[in-house]
Design an enzyme around this catalytic site. Structure first.
Site, PDB file in Angstrom:
ATOM      1  N   LYS A  41       0.822  -1.188   0.000  1.00 27.68           N
ATOM      2  CA  LYS A  41       0.000   0.000   0.000  1.00 27.68           C
ATOM      3  C   LYS A  41       0.867   1.254   0.000  1.00 27.68           C
ATOM      4  CE  LYS A  41      -3.031  -2.503   3.094  1.00 27.68           C
ATOM      5  NZ  LYS A  41      -3.363  -2.695   4.535  1.00 27.68           N
ATOM      6  N   GLY A  42       2.120   1.079   0.433  1.00 25.88           N
ATOM      7  CA  GLY A  42       2.991   2.226   0.684  1.00 25.88           C
ATOM      8  C   GLY A  42       3.208   3.154  -0.500  1.00 25.88           C
ATOM      9  N   ASP A  98       7.529   3.049  -2.323  1.00 25.46           N
ATOM     10  CA  ASP A  98       7.677   4.017  -1.244  1.00 25.46           C
ATOM     11  C   ASP A  98       9.131   4.115  -0.799  1.00 25.46           C
ATOM     12  OD1 ASP A  98       7.646   1.429  -0.198  1.00 25.46           O
ATOM     13  OD2 ASP A  98       6.155   1.824   1.346  1.00 25.46           O
ATOM     14  N   ASP A 101      14.845  -0.467   1.049  1.00 24.87           N
ATOM     15  CA  ASP A 101      15.561  -0.640   2.309  1.00 24.87           C
ATOM     16  C   ASP A 101      16.681  -1.658   2.049  1.00 24.87           C
ATOM     17  OD1 ASP A 101      15.890  -0.369   5.134  1.00 24.87           O
ATOM     18  OD2 ASP A 101      14.623  -2.095   5.498  1.00 24.87           O
ATOM     19  N   LYS A 129      17.281   4.077   1.440  1.00 22.53           N
ATOM     20  CA  LYS A 129      18.230   4.009   2.559  1.00 22.53           C
ATOM     21  C   LYS A 129      19.431   3.216   2.058  1.00 22.53           C
ATOM     22  CE  LYS A 129      14.794   3.478   6.313  1.00 22.53           C
ATOM     23  NZ  LYS A 129      14.243   2.457   7.226  1.00 22.53           N
ATOM     24  N   PHE A 150      13.679   4.704  10.965  1.00 22.10           N
ATOM     25  CA  PHE A 150      12.372   4.204  10.579  1.00 22.10           C
ATOM     26  C   PHE A 150      11.421   5.375  10.346  1.00 22.10           C
ATOM     27  CE2 PHE A 150       8.223   2.284  10.874  1.00 22.10           C
ATOM     28  CZ  PHE A 150       8.411   1.128  10.132  1.00 22.10           C
ATOM     29  N   ASP A 157       3.926   3.272   6.758  1.00 24.80           N
ATOM     30  CA  ASP A 157       3.209   3.040   8.009  1.00 24.80           C
ATOM     31  C   ASP A 157       4.095   2.544   9.141  1.00 24.80           C
ATOM     32  OD1 ASP A 157       3.542   0.375   6.744  1.00 24.80           O
ATOM     33  OD2 ASP A 157       2.363  -0.299   8.470  1.00 24.80           O
ATOM     34  N   ARG A 163       0.049   6.444   7.502  1.00 27.39           N
ATOM     35  CA  ARG A 163       0.219   6.496   6.040  1.00 27.39           C
ATOM     36  C   ARG A 163      -0.283   7.819   5.462  1.00 27.39           C
ATOM     37  NH1 ARG A 163       1.504   1.352   4.089  1.00 27.39           N
ATOM     38  NH2 ARG A 163       0.577  -0.404   5.192  1.00 27.39           N
TER      39      ARG A 163
HETATM   40  P1  IMP Z   1      13.241  -4.309   1.632  1.00 29.67           P
HETATM   41  O1  IMP Z   1      12.942  -5.609   0.963  1.00 29.67           O
HETATM   42  O2  IMP Z   1      14.055  -4.485   2.866  1.00 29.67           O
HETATM   43  O3  IMP Z   1      13.841  -3.286   0.704  1.00 29.67           O
HETATM   44  O4  IMP Z   1      11.827  -3.845   2.173  1.00 29.67           O
HETATM   45  C1  IMP Z   1      11.234  -2.691   1.817  1.00 29.67           C
HETATM   46  C2  IMP Z   1       9.879  -2.598   2.494  1.00 29.67           C
HETATM   47  O5  IMP Z   1      10.013  -2.552   3.933  1.00 29.67           O
HETATM   48  C3  IMP Z   1       9.230  -1.313   2.091  1.00 29.67           C
HETATM   49  O6  IMP Z   1       8.448  -1.463   0.932  1.00 29.67           O
HETATM   50  C4  IMP Z   1       8.407  -0.949   3.322  1.00 29.67           C
HETATM   51  O7  IMP Z   1       7.153  -1.564   3.249  1.00 29.67           O
HETATM   52  C5  IMP Z   1       9.195  -1.539   4.478  1.00 29.67           C
HETATM   53  N1  IMP Z   1      10.049  -0.506   5.112  1.00 29.67           N
HETATM   54  C6  IMP Z   1      11.401  -0.416   5.078  1.00 29.67           C
HETATM   55  N2  IMP Z   1      11.854   0.648   5.760  1.00 29.67           N
HETATM   56  C7  IMP Z   1      10.753   1.271   6.260  1.00 29.67           C
HETATM   57  C8  IMP Z   1      10.572   2.457   7.062  1.00 29.67           C
HETATM   58  O8  IMP Z   1      11.506   3.175   7.452  1.00 29.67           O
HETATM   59  N3  IMP Z   1       9.283   2.767   7.361  1.00 29.67           N
HETATM   60  C9  IMP Z   1       8.222   2.029   6.955  1.00 29.67           C
HETATM   61  N4  IMP Z   1       8.346   0.920   6.192  1.00 29.67           N
HETATM   62  C10 IMP Z   1       9.602   0.536   5.847  1.00 29.67           C
HETATM   63 MG    MG Z   2       6.654  -0.986   0.041  1.00 28.93          MG
END
Ligand code: IMP
Ligand code: MG
Length: 174
Positions: A41-42, A98, A101, A129, A150, A157, A163
């Site tokens: 949803k982000g 969104d 990470d 990040k 975070f 969220d 959100r």
């Molecule tokens: P990745 O596979 O670790 O890159 O995961 C990314 C997902 O983790 C994003 O699409 C978000 O849903 C969630 N996420 C990562 N960092 C944050 C944050 O700082 N705030 C909220 N959601 C986050």
């Molecule tokens: Mg996401």
């Protein structure tokens, strides 16, 4: 214990940056139609604002994924919870996220989408990040690089809340 949200990037800065990105994307996709894929949803707030700033023809589709694995760490094995409604074959696809990470979710998702033979496949993220990256993901458009904190707001969220904030903030407990 109460929760407060400290503003990290204010509404004006986010909106200005999205307008700038929209202009850049419109130039890069000149003469083409761009097919935006929102990762729910982000990504939804960012995609709507971005789409309004793109001047080439736009189509949109939505998908929802969840990563298998316990806790807050994504495992990199992505389960498609809601797939796209339309085929992406031959289309100029721009995935709108969104935040990137660790990069695990995105690298897996992009692999799945690549197998569906789009004409082109690129990635646009509101936040990145870079310090947290464990998988190599090529990010084509980034609104903001942020430190390892975070964040919430503008689609992001904390336990499904925040959100709807029109800015990006950091949750602080006190
Ligand atoms: P990745 O596979 O670790 O890159 O995961 C990314 C997902 O983790 C994003 O699409 C978000 O849903 C969630 N996420 C990562 N960092 C944050 C944050 O700082 N705030 C909220 N959601 C986050
Ligand atoms: Mg996401």
């Amino acid at each position: 214990m109460s929760e407060k949200v400290r503003v990290l990037i204010d509404e004006k800065a986010v909106d200005e940056k999205i307008a700038e990105l929209g202009k850049k994307i419109s130039e890069d996709y000149a003469g083409k139609q761009v097919h935006l894929i929102c990762v729910l949803k982000g990504g939804v707030f960012f995609m709507c604002e971005l789409a309004k700033r793109i001047s080439v023809p736009v189509t949109m589709d939505f998908m929802s994924v969840s990563s298998y694995g316990a806790g807050t760490k994504s495992s990199g094995v992505v389960k498609i919870v809601k797939d796209l409604d339309e085929s992406i074959e031959g289309k100029d696809v721009l995935v709108v996220e969104d935040i990137v990470d660790s990069g695990r979710t995105l690298s897996y998702l992009l692999e799945i989408l690549e197998q569906r033979h789009p004409n082109s496949l690129h990635l646009c993220t509101m936040l990145d990040k870079p310090e947290r990256r464990v998988t190599n993901v090529k990010v084509d458009y980034t609104a903001f690089n942020i430190p390892d904190e975070f964040v919430v707001g503008y689609g992001l969220d904390y336990d499904q809340r925040y959100r709807n904030l029109p800015y990006i903030g950091v949750v602080e407990l006190d």
